[in-house]
Design a protein around this motif. Sequence first.
Motif, PDB file in Angstrom:
ATOM      1  N   ALA A  77      52.146  61.522 -82.797  1.00  0.00           N
ATOM      2  CA  ALA A  77      52.342  60.730 -84.009  1.00  0.00           C
ATOM      3  C   ALA A  77      52.514  61.605 -85.235  1.00  0.00           C
ATOM      4  O   ALA A  77      53.136  61.192 -86.219  1.00  0.00           O
ATOM      5  CB  ALA A  77      51.158  59.780 -84.212  1.00  0.00           C
ATOM      6  N   SER A  78      51.975  62.802 -85.187  1.00  0.00           N
ATOM      7  CA  SER A  78      52.098  63.714 -86.319  1.00  0.00           C
ATOM      8  C   SER A  78      53.451  64.417 -86.345  1.00  0.00           C
ATOM      9  O   SER A  78      53.746  65.140 -87.296  1.00  0.00           O
ATOM     10  CB  SER A  78      50.986  64.764 -86.259  1.00  0.00           C
ATOM     11  N   SER A  79      54.261  64.208 -85.325  1.00  0.00           N
ATOM     12  CA  SER A  79      55.519  64.951 -85.210  1.00  0.00           C
ATOM     13  C   SER A  79      56.752  64.072 -85.264  1.00  0.00           C
ATOM     14  O   SER A  79      57.742  64.433 -85.900  1.00  0.00           O
ATOM     15  CB  SER A  79      55.517  65.742 -83.893  1.00  0.00           C
ATOM     16  N   LEU A  80      56.719  62.938 -84.587  1.00  0.00           N
ATOM     17  CA  LEU A  80      57.919  62.111 -84.450  1.00  0.00           C
ATOM     18  C   LEU A  80      57.620  60.665 -84.814  1.00  0.00           C
ATOM     19  O   LEU A  80      56.464  60.258 -84.884  1.00  0.00           O
ATOM     20  CB  LEU A  80      58.427  62.192 -83.008  1.00  0.00           C
ATOM     21  N   PRO A  81      58.666  59.854 -85.065  1.00  0.00           N
ATOM     22  CA  PRO A  81      58.476  58.435 -85.396  1.00  0.00           C
ATOM     23  C   PRO A  81      57.649  57.723 -84.326  1.00  0.00           C
ATOM     24  O   PRO A  81      57.947  57.819 -83.133  1.00  0.00           O
ATOM     25  CB  PRO A  81      59.899  57.892 -85.459  1.00  0.00           C
ATOM     26  N   PRO A  82      56.611  56.990 -84.735  1.00  0.00           N
ATOM     27  CA  PRO A  82      55.636  56.474 -83.771  1.00  0.00           C
ATOM     28  C   PRO A  82      56.119  55.313 -82.904  1.00  0.00           C
ATOM     29  O   PRO A  82      55.754  55.241 -81.734  1.00  0.00           O
ATOM     30  CB  PRO A  82      54.474  56.029 -84.660  1.00  0.00           C
ATOM     31  N   ILE A  83      56.919  54.414 -83.455  1.00  0.00           N
ATOM     32  CA  ILE A  83      57.282  53.218 -82.701  1.00  0.00           C
ATOM     33  C   ILE A  83      58.163  53.567 -81.499  1.00  0.00           C
ATOM     34  O   ILE A  83      58.005  53.010 -80.411  1.00  0.00           O
ATOM     35  CB  ILE A  83      57.985  52.185 -83.602  1.00  0.00           C
ATOM     36  N   SER A  84      59.080  54.494 -81.689  1.00  0.00           N
ATOM     37  CA  SER A  84      59.921  54.946 -80.575  1.00  0.00           C
ATOM     38  C   SER A  84      59.072  55.585 -79.484  1.00  0.00           C
ATOM     39  O   SER A  84      59.326  55.408 -78.289  1.00  0.00           O
ATOM     40  CB  SER A  84      60.966  55.947 -81.069  1.00  0.00           C
ATOM     41  N   LEU A  85      58.060  56.330 -79.905  1.00  0.00           N
ATOM     42  CA  LEU A  85      57.147  56.935 -78.932  1.00  0.00           C
ATOM     43  C   LEU A  85      56.450  55.869 -78.108  1.00  0.00           C
ATOM     44  O   LEU A  85      56.330  55.984 -76.886  1.00  0.00           O
ATOM     45  CB  LEU A  85      56.099  57.779 -79.660  1.00  0.00           C
ATOM     46  N   LEU A  86      55.978  54.818 -78.778  1.00  0.00           N
ATOM     47  CA  LEU A  86      55.296  53.737 -78.076  1.00  0.00           C
ATOM     48  C   LEU A  86      56.209  53.054 -77.069  1.00  0.00           C
ATOM     49  O   LEU A  86      55.789  52.723 -75.955  1.00  0.00           O
ATOM     50  CB  LEU A  86      54.775  52.702 -79.085  1.00  0.00           C
ATOM     51  N   ALA A  87      57.460  52.819 -77.470  1.00  0.00           N
ATOM     52  CA  ALA A  87      58.411  52.172 -76.561  1.00  0.00           C
ATOM     53  C   ALA A  87      58.620  53.014 -75.301  1.00  0.00           C
ATOM     54  O   ALA A  87      58.649  52.484 -74.182  1.00  0.00           O
ATOM     55  CB  ALA A  87      59.745  51.937 -77.278  1.00  0.00           C
ATOM     56  N   MET A  88      58.730  54.322 -75.477  1.00  0.00           N
ATOM     57  CA  MET A  88      58.913  55.209 -74.324  1.00  0.00           C
ATOM     58  C   MET A  88      57.661  55.226 -73.446  1.00  0.00           C
ATOM     59  O   MET A  88      57.750  55.195 -72.220  1.00  0.00           O
ATOM     60  CB  MET A  88      59.236  56.623 -74.805  1.00  0.00           C
ATOM     61  N   GLN A  89      56.491  55.288 -74.065  1.00  0.00           N
ATOM     62  CA  GLN A  89      55.248  55.297 -73.303  1.00  0.00           C
ATOM     63  C   GLN A  89      55.066  54.008 -72.505  1.00  0.00           C
ATOM     64  O   GLN A  89      54.654  54.034 -71.346  1.00  0.00           O
ATOM     65  CB  GLN A  89      54.058  55.488 -74.253  1.00  0.00           C
ATOM     66  N   ASN A  90      55.372  52.876 -73.120  1.00  0.00           N
ATOM     67  CA  ASN A  90      55.231  51.601 -72.422  1.00  0.00           C
ATOM     68  C   ASN A  90      56.241  51.463 -71.288  1.00  0.00           C
ATOM     69  O   ASN A  90      55.967  50.818 -70.276  1.00  0.00           O
ATOM     70  CB  ASN A  90      55.382  50.443 -73.402  1.00  0.00           C
ATOM     71  N   LEU A  91      57.417  52.090 -71.470  1.00  0.00           N
ATOM     72  CA  LEU A  91      58.401  52.107 -70.389  1.00  0.00           C
ATOM     73  C   LEU A  91      57.864  52.902 -69.203  1.00  0.00           C
ATOM     74  O   LEU A  91      57.979  52.473 -68.042  1.00  0.00           O
ATOM     75  CB  LEU A  91      59.711  52.720 -70.885  1.00  0.00           C
ATOM     76  N   VAL A  92      57.245  54.051 -69.476  1.00  0.00           N
ATOM     77  CA  VAL A  92      56.650  54.861 -68.411  1.00  0.00           C
ATOM     78  C   VAL A  92      55.532  54.090 -67.717  1.00  0.00           C
ATOM     79  O   VAL A  92      55.436  54.078 -66.478  1.00  0.00           O
ATOM     80  CB  VAL A  92      56.105  56.188 -68.989  1.00  0.00           C
TER      81      VAL A  92
END
Length: 364
Positions: free
Chosen positions: A76-91
Amino acid sequence: MNERIGEDNSGLLKRKGDEEENAEIVQGKERTDRNFWSRLSVKKIQGVCVVSSGLMSCLLYSFCSISMVLTNKLLASSLPPISLLAMQNLVATVCVMSCKYLGFVEYNDFEWKMAMAWLPVNIIFVGMLSSSFFALRYLSVPMITVFKQLSNFLTLLGEWYLFGHTATPGAIFAILIMILGATVAADLDIDFSAIGYAWQLINCVMTSAYVLYLKHAVTTIKLPKFGMVFYNNLLSIPLLLVIAACNREFSTVYSALYSGVPIQNTNNNDPTHNSSIKQQHTATTFLILNFFAGAIGFVLNFASLWCVSATSATTYSIVGALNKVPITIIGFFLFETHITRNGAISIAASLCGGLLYTAAKIYK
């Protein structure tokens, strides 16, 4: 003469019979002893297995819980958080579907009717995850850990208002310690961020709303544990993608992963505004960490079930409360957090309040 020989033979036969009888008795005792020690060994082995299973489940639950917070803080300190969440939930969705295919978990196949019934829960779930990620961008791990406990206070109020549940004096006392410690710690926070604390308060509200609504939903919507995991992660992906598009995150993520352009955060209020991560680091580290976070999120659900089944709900609650201590300490050193001495004392007091609250709930 013959009579004497017959008496000698009968004496020999009698002694032989006595010896055989004694031998059978000895053999019987030996068999009994072997059976006893065999049963004792089995009990010992079973006891060791139970202890090992309980210990391993608690360690796995702790590892997943701590890793999730620290990894998400790093991301979260490095990249946009919502896109990260979408990728994590996909995994996580792929993980739970793979486990179902292999026969490790069971839940019904996707149904639109069930998805629509579960959608209100999922919307709150997305709000809880998103606000948590935004708070992680601005606040340190110790402050996040302390303030997250305030959701217990809101949940307590909700249970009283909605379900008529009353709190014990011990629980109320523990809540007051948590609130006082968190308030003083925030006041002494060197890196104070109004935006960060606002997001964290929103996260507390969303967390309490999720817990309270989930209690209602599970009575009306019959879903197994991993069915909830499946629908939560699957339905959250399109919702998160919409939020990410509105937040204009896709171009930033694309630049970081493919174009070779260093990340430049356009939010001037964000403490990571001046950060830049080169493409050769981002393309590998980012994907590995994000995949790890998504997978560990799924494993955390399994570890929670295993911990409860291998030990008890009481042990599970205690381990969950104790996890906050290593999270706070590791987060402090890993991210070079600036905390005053009085601030550290306030954080410790708030964490003690959390442990007292857990104990009060257990012995209610």
